[in-house]
Design an enzyme around this catalytic site. Structure first.
Site, PDB file in Angstrom:
ATOM      1  N   ASP A  46      34.480  74.230 -65.630  1.00 48.22           N
ATOM      2  CA  ASP A  46      34.747  74.385 -67.060  1.00 48.22           C
ATOM      3  C   ASP A  46      36.249  74.345 -67.333  1.00 48.22           C
ATOM      4  O   ASP A  46      36.712  73.669 -68.263  1.00 48.22           O
ATOM      5  CB  ASP A  46      34.144  75.702 -67.545  1.00 48.22           C
ATOM      6  CG  ASP A  46      34.492  76.008 -68.987  1.00 48.22           C
ATOM      7  OD1 ASP A  46      33.969  75.330 -69.889  1.00 48.22           O
ATOM      8  OD2 ASP A  46      35.303  76.922 -69.225  1.00 48.22           O
ATOM      9  N   GLU A 118      29.334  70.884 -65.143  1.00 45.46           N
ATOM     10  CA  GLU A 118      30.559  71.656 -64.904  1.00 45.46           C
ATOM     11  C   GLU A 118      30.662  72.077 -63.441  1.00 45.46           C
ATOM     12  O   GLU A 118      31.756  72.053 -62.852  1.00 45.46           O
ATOM     13  CB  GLU A 118      30.596  72.880 -65.814  1.00 45.46           C
ATOM     14  CG  GLU A 118      30.793  72.526 -67.277  1.00 45.46           C
ATOM     15  CD  GLU A 118      30.851  73.742 -68.176  1.00 45.46           C
ATOM     16  OE1 GLU A 118      31.501  73.653 -69.221  1.00 45.46           O
ATOM     17  OE2 GLU A 118      30.231  74.781 -67.832  1.00 45.46           O
TER      18      GLU A 118
END
Length: 226
Positions: A46, A118
């Protein structure tokens, strides 16, 4: 952790060959399947995605305001965009899910798919380095970066609704969480949005309070524009 089949094929799809294939296996493993799950990799990915996209937008749009840059980044890194990327890669075919998640169709759930993207980014970073991640991500996002533009199209539904009501000199919308379901790591939120021009509350559902509010705001805007 059970070995996942056909990972060489997935590597070709992703455009990256792992030196340590165990990192990719972990990135595809949901917490329902193993203690060696992908949440820490997701945390790492992320952050990497955010810096790579921020840097790309900063250089692509030298005259864009901070607000426009933030909105464009939010559009590119939000969960539904990542879920679309996951579907392009057919990640659902490779996910390692526990029996409950498998039975409930977790391989189609957008939040699980987005988290896996992610986590893969985090795995690539650990397997290689930041520049490798940057090159890979710019390839994944080439069309999206080419298509995105600063301006009103990047404003989220809550912002657009607030600006609409302010322009009409109406009270701001009120949001209320009416229901939260599921385990702490995989919850579903139900939110009601009320505005003075609509007799009934409009309901939005999402994997976070923010997403549910955005969903409700989008539906209110649609009703107000009819």
């Amino acid at each position: 952790m059970e070995p996942i089949k056909n990972l060489p094929r997935l590597c070709r799809t992703l455009g990256y060959e792992f030196s340590d294939i165990r990192l990719l296996e972990q990135a595809l493993t949901h917490r329902s399947a193993s203690n060696q799950h992908n949440e820490r990799l997701e945390f790492l990915g992320d952050s990497i995605l955010s810096i790579v996209i921020s840097d790309a937008l900063f250089h692509q749009f030298p005259k864009a305001t901070e607000g426009d840059l933030s909105r464009m980044r939010a559009t590119l890194v939000r969960g539904d965009t990542l879920a679309v990327i996951a579907k392009e890669f057919k990640l659902g075919d490779y996910l390692n899910l526990g029996p409950g998640e498998l039975k409930s169709g977790g391989f189609r759930r957008e939040s699980i798919l987005a988290d896996a993207v992610e986590a893969i980014i985090g795995a690539v970073y650990l397997d290689a380095d930041l520049e490798t991640c940057r090159s890979l991500l710019l390839g994944w996002y080439e069309t999206r970066l080419a298509d995105i533009k600063p301006g009103v199209g990047q404003k989220d539904a809550k912002t657009l609704l607030q600006e609409y009501l302010q322009g009409m000199k109406k009270p701001l919308p009120e949001y209320q969480v009416t229901q939260v379901e599921g385990e702490a790591h995989d919850q579903t939120f139900t939110v009601e949005c009320r505005v003075t021009d609509l007799a009934d509350a409009v309901v939005g559902v999402g994997s976070s309070r923010r997403k549910a509010e955005q969903m409700a705001a989008a539906q209110v805007l649609e009703l107000l524009n009819q």
